[in-house]
Scaffold this motif. Structure first.
Motif, short mmCIF file in Angstrom:
data_model
loop_
_atom_site.label_atom_id
_atom_site.label_comp_id
_atom_site.label_asym_id
_atom_site.label_seq_id
_atom_site.Cartn_x
_atom_site.Cartn_y
_atom_site.Cartn_z
N ASP A 45 0.91 -1.29 0.10
CA ASP A 45 -0.08 0.12 -0.04
C ASP A 45 0.72 1.21 -0.13
OD1 ASP A 45 -2.65 -1.15 0.22
OD2 ASP A 45 -2.26 -1.57 2.06
N SER A 192 -7.68 0.38 -4.20
CA SER A 192 -6.86 0.53 -3.06
C SER A 192 -7.51 0.16 -1.70
CB SER A 192 -6.99 2.15 -3.36
OG SER A 192 -6.17 2.76 -4.34
N THR A 193 -6.58 -0.06 -0.82
CA THR A 193 -6.83 -0.42 0.51
C THR A 193 -7.46 0.66 1.35
OG1 THR A 193 -5.27 -2.07 0.62
CG2 THR A 193 -6.21 -1.57 2.60
N LYS A 194 -8.84 0.48 1.96
CA LYS A 194 -9.38 1.43 2.63
C LYS A 194 -9.13 1.21 4.23
CE LYS A 194 -12.92 2.23 -0.85
NZ LYS A 194 -14.50 2.16 -1.02
N GLN A 205 -8.14 5.90 2.37
CA GLN A 205 -7.72 4.71 1.34
C GLN A 205 -6.21 5.20 0.78
OE1 GLN A 205 -10.75 5.10 -1.70
NE2 GLN A 205 -9.01 5.58 -3.25
#
Length: 471
Positions: A45, A192-194, A205
């Protein structure tokens, strides 16, 4: 001529199919029938952009049910796409700095094009930690300890892109845990990671996220056998030992328990804790699992399981045992071990499954289950027996399992009561040959023979008596 041309065309088509199959085959695929969806996923990330690169958090998730990463921990490597460097790291470190001679003042943490990252050790100062770091690279399995089934580190990358379009993904990821066995696929950009803020009122995110999936294959690991199984039962005096020389002596140092050279051998091998130093036995295995059929009740039966560590050079932290036996769907009680059933395949809900019989499809509306819950995972109780110590008085853990009998299937005959397969820490243990299993006392034949002899004797005596009376 036409036949020749047709044959040549068929050969060309076969060649194209084989060529395409070889190039489209993914060597990252490794199928584990006990854990078909198990893998280790590396998530990268990007949290912020910097003057010449970005800051990223890398998470290693273990999605395997029973296979974990033990000491001395994981090693994650990759190849940079350009001339990236690691300016700084938190929660992990590169094993080598590399050649940083081009930098005069601000020296990067690592300048290697193929860095290898390891986790920091417990006790690391707090200002060098991130969440889920600093466990020496030890990662639990998903079933055994889900909260510790991940590891993380943070790195600042320089000489990289500063936007989603200019960043180049690293390639050729490798994962050692600590030995070989995992093959990693190509990184893939994903959503995208939240993240949820602590007050749970705002969602943020990552600026960019990519995943790398690593799968395990015992063929790639190429490990020597590390465990074996011995058997015994209350109805037989026979104790079936592990097969002779099961684990071999090729790479193992064998030493007798009363040897005066024990201390010197252990001190010389301490540099490589992966190399087992085992007690000299007939099987030469670091681990032996013993299955003993202990009691037989009217509606229940009891088994005792004992695990013995013959390795002088290894404490097995967070060990686990996976056992296949058809009666595990009727477990009543397990003493001093944790237990959880492992479903190899989930049930198929009520969907129409076409069954072609005599070329006529017949829809079946059934709830089908491929496999019953015949597989169980056992592991130690925390702070009690979750560590299997080195060889010695404490190098043994044991428990008992109480099963309820299924009258339709239960029997002591033909080795039914013994396990089908046993895994220790993900390694398949060698079972004795089936013809060596303890047998039930076979006294039915003598009784039949004795009964026949008594019958024949009675008939002969009666005939003799009758003939004597006639004369």
């Amino acid at each position: 001529m036409k036949i020749f041309a047709k044959t040549k065309l068929n050969r060309a088509a076969i060649f194209v199919v084989i060529f395409y199959g070889l190039h489209s085959f993914s060597f990252t695929d490794a199928y584990d029938p006990l854990d078909p969806d198990g893998n280790i996923t590396v998530k990268w990330d990007i949290m912020s952009w910097t003057g010449d690169g970005y800051t990223a958090v890398v998470n290693i998730y273990n999605f395997q049910q029973y296979r974990h990463i033990e000491a001395p921990g994981w090693k994650l490597g990759w190849t940079w796409a350009k001339k990236e460097v690691i300016w700084h790291m938190v929660g992990g470190q590169a094993t080598e700095q590399g050649d940083c001679s081009l930098f005069k003042s601000n020296i990067p943490h690592c300048c290697k094009r193929t860095p290898t990252i390891v986790d920091l050790l417990p006790g690391t100062p707090y200002n060098q930690q991130v969440a889920n770091c600093c466990k020496g690279g030890v990662v639990s399995s998903l079933v055994q300890d889900p909260q510790n089934a991940m590891s993380s580190f943070q790195l600042n990358v320089g000489q990289a892109g500063t936007s989603n379009t200019t960043v180049k993904l690293p390639q050729n990821f490798t994962l050692l845990t600590p030995g070989p066995g995992y093959t990693c696929g190509r990184p893939r950009v994903v959503d995208s990671t939240k993240f949820l803020t602590p007050d749970k009122r705002r969602v943020t995110q990552a600026l960019m996220t990519w995943n790398v999936t690593c799968t395990y294959s015992p063929f790639l690991a190429q490990k020597a056998q590390s465990c074996c199984v011995s058997l015994s039962s209350f109805y037989s005096e026979m104790i079936v030992p592990c097969p002779n020389n099961t684990c071999g002596v090729q790479n193992n140092a064998c030493i007798k328990s009363d040897s005066p050279d024990l201390a010197s051998v252990l001190s010389s091998s301490s540099k490589n804790s992966l190399a087992p130093v085992v007690q000299c036995t007939t099987h030469m295995c670091p681990i032996r699992v013993h299955w003993h059929i202990k009691e037989n009740y009217k509606e229940y039966w009891r088994v005792k399981i004992a695990i013995t560590n013959f390795n002088y050079n290894m404490n097995y932290t967070q060990w686990n045992l996976v056992v296949q036996h058809p009666n595990f769907d009727n477990v009543t009680q397990i003493f001093s071990f944790n237990y959880k059933p492992i479903s190899n395949y989930g049930p198929i809900s009520k969907y129409a499954i076409p069954l072609r019989i005599f070329t006529r499809p017949i829809p079946l509306f059934l709830s089908i289950k491929y496999c019953t819950d015949d597989t169980a995972m056992l592991w130690g109780v925390k702070f009690y027996n979750d560590m299997l110590m080195q060889h010695g008085p404490l190098g043994n853990v044991q428990s008992e399992v109480l099963f309820e009998k299924d009258k339709n299937t239960f029997t002591f005959d033909k080795g039914w009561a013994f396990p089908r397969r046993i895994y220790f820490n993900g390694d398949n243990c060698v079972m004795p040959p089936p013809d060596a299993y303890p047998h039930l006392p076979n006294d039915s034949v003598p009784k039949v023979i004795i009964s026949l002899l008594n019958l024949v004797t009675s008939i002969v005596a009666s005939l003799v008596f009758l003939l004597a009376r006639e004369y």
